[in-house]
Design a protein around this motif. Structure first.
Motif, PDB file in Angstrom:
ATOM      1  N   ILE A  58      -0.602  32.433   9.966  1.00 42.69           N
ATOM      2  CA  ILE A  58      -0.262  33.770   9.496  1.00 42.69           C
ATOM      3  C   ILE A  58       0.378  33.690   8.114  1.00 42.69           C
ATOM      4  O   ILE A  58       1.292  32.893   7.884  1.00 42.69           O
ATOM      5  N   SER A 118       2.445  36.073   5.516  1.00 46.18           N
ATOM      6  CA  SER A 118       3.194  37.324   5.554  1.00 46.18           C
ATOM      7  C   SER A 118       4.340  37.286   4.561  1.00 46.18           C
ATOM      8  O   SER A 118       4.724  36.231   4.070  1.00 46.18           O
ATOM      9  N   ASP A 138       8.000  37.546  10.731  1.00 45.24           N
ATOM     10  CA  ASP A 138       6.734  38.141  11.160  1.00 45.24           C
ATOM     11  C   ASP A 138       5.657  37.077  11.315  1.00 45.24           C
ATOM     12  O   ASP A 138       4.863  37.119  12.259  1.00 45.24           O
ATOM     13  N   GLY A 139       5.627  36.125  10.388  1.00 48.91           N
ATOM     14  CA  GLY A 139       4.667  35.039  10.518  1.00 48.91           C
ATOM     15  C   GLY A 139       4.905  34.239  11.786  1.00 48.91           C
ATOM     16  O   GLY A 139       3.954  33.845  12.479  1.00 48.91           O
ATOM     17  N   ALA A 151      -4.198  41.384  13.509  1.00 54.77           N
ATOM     18  CA  ALA A 151      -3.830  40.917  12.171  1.00 54.77           C
ATOM     19  C   ALA A 151      -4.434  41.812  11.091  1.00 54.77           C
ATOM     20  O   ALA A 151      -3.785  42.118  10.088  1.00 54.77           O
ATOM     21  N   VAL A 182      -0.183  41.452   6.057  1.00 50.59           N
ATOM     22  CA  VAL A 182      -0.385  40.290   6.924  1.00 50.59           C
ATOM     23  C   VAL A 182      -1.828  39.816   6.814  1.00 50.59           C
ATOM     24  O   VAL A 182      -2.756  40.632   6.870  1.00 50.59           O
TER      25      VAL A 182
END
Length: 365
Positions: A299, A301, A306-307, A326, A332
């Motif tokens: 991820i 971000s 959040d990742g 996603a 994101v």
């Protein structure tokens, strides 16, 4: 490797090479390679090619913070001290931590007042529980304590014990109102390991920025968070590592600035018994590791929390639903690797790719 370049690999053995220093530890599969810094004004007004690092074993992994464009690392001591403070809040196993006290409360206790930091992270964790409809669940502690992925010997827990632990997992048995945490079941206990490092990295970044840092990397055992860009304004080069391969083998390189890169995969914190691979990303409903055709999810971000949460959430949801989630989230981007070693990107991720590969080498199947 170019002069003054750095490789930060968040693998089963995290290796950080900087001016002859090596550190081992960590987890994840993201590596960071930076080119030479040159013309921009560096932090502190010193040599743009200079850099300085500090490392410590915290959060059950090696934590490394590196400043670029300076040889003055005085602010890094404060950065690691801050990380240690958060460990004493969010650690599941440290007996002095706030989370340990929450999980080891008396059975008759139905509500507790938690610190502001704990309340913020619990709120974020519960948001991802809701977003995933329980595929991501911060009350997974009865299961995560049952499975041992770090010991020298490995075995699969008894089926009856897995079933018993899984019945205790349900984020809906938690209610958070302000700083008041209410338990609807005495069996509910919390594991913030899938989200805490990202939150801590974000707080460390805030501290570095307040201290005047302009170019830095925070690596919490695989959670890589970039502060700004390289001193010359160029983006950091983040290598996505080959699953089940040596740390230096990458299949793709990202060019990013001021962003977080976090990977969750089946090849770290895992073991094999009777030909079956068991990994640490547990399905809270079955009690066993997820077996959904995915090997890894990365991820990208703005915030590392959040990742951290999304890498586990999207992995838990599987390729189709995880990719859909996603794509729906602003700011994101994601990379999914399936069990056939095909690579799937969100549409916006492609703008960060430097090599445009869409499939891992066939030899790695």
């Amino acid at each position: 490797m170019k002069r003054n370049s750095i490789l930060i690999s968040a693998a089963a053995a995290l290796l950080v090479f900087l001016a002859g220093m090596s550190v081992i530890g960590g987890q994840g599969r993201t590596s960071l390679l930076n080119s030479e810094g040159s013309q921009a004004e560096p932090f502190g007004g010193s040599d743009p090619e200079a850099s300085v690092s500090r490392a410590a074993f915290l959060l059950n992994t090696f934590v490394t913070v590196t400043l670029y464009g300076t040889d003055d690392g005085s602010i890094l001591d404060d950065s690691l001290a801050l990380c240690k403070e958060y460990e004493n809040i969010f650690s599941r196993t440290l007996k002095t931590s706030e989370l340990y006290r929450i999980n080891h409360r008396d059975p008759e206790v139905t509500a507790m007042t938690v610190s502001d930091e704990m309340a913020r992270l619990l709120k974020k964790g519960l948001e991802y529980c809701e977003l995933s409809d329980g595929a991501f669940d911060i009350t997974v502690e009865p299961l995560s304590s049952l499975w041992d992925f770090t010991g020298e010997t490995h075995s699969v827990p008894e089926a009856a014990k897995i079933k018993e632990a899984a019945e205790k997992v349900d984020y809906q048995n938690l209610s958070l109102s302000g700083n008041t945490l209410t338990f609807l079941s005495p069996d509910t206990s919390i594991d913030l390991g899938a989200i805490a490092k990202g939150y801590i990295a974000d707080r460390m970044k805030e501290q570095l920025l307040e201290a005047g840092a302009k170019s830095a990397i925070i690596n919490l055992g695989g959670n890589v968070l970039c502060v700004g860009s390289l001193p010359d304004g160029a983006p950091f080069r983040i290598g996505l590592q080959m699953p089940f391969a040596d740390y230096e083998e990458t299949f793709e390189t990202l060019g990013i600035s001021d962003l977080s890169v976090v990977t969750s995969g089946v090849y770290e914190r895992s073991f094999t018994v009777d030909g079956t691979l068991y990994h640490h990303i547990l399905n809270p409903k079955t009690g066993y590791p997820y077996d959904n055709g995915l090997i890894a999810v990365t991820i990208l971000s703005g915030e590392s929390v959040d990742g951290d949460g999304l890498s586990t959430t999207c992995f838990s949801l599987g390729l189709e639903e995880g990719l859909k989630l996603a794509e729906s989230l602003e700011g994101v981007e994601a990379c999914f690797i399936d069990s056939d070693y095909r690579v799937h990107y969100t549409s916006g991720m492609k703008s960060y790719l430097l090599s445009q590969d869409t499939r891992l080498p066939e030899a790695r199947k």
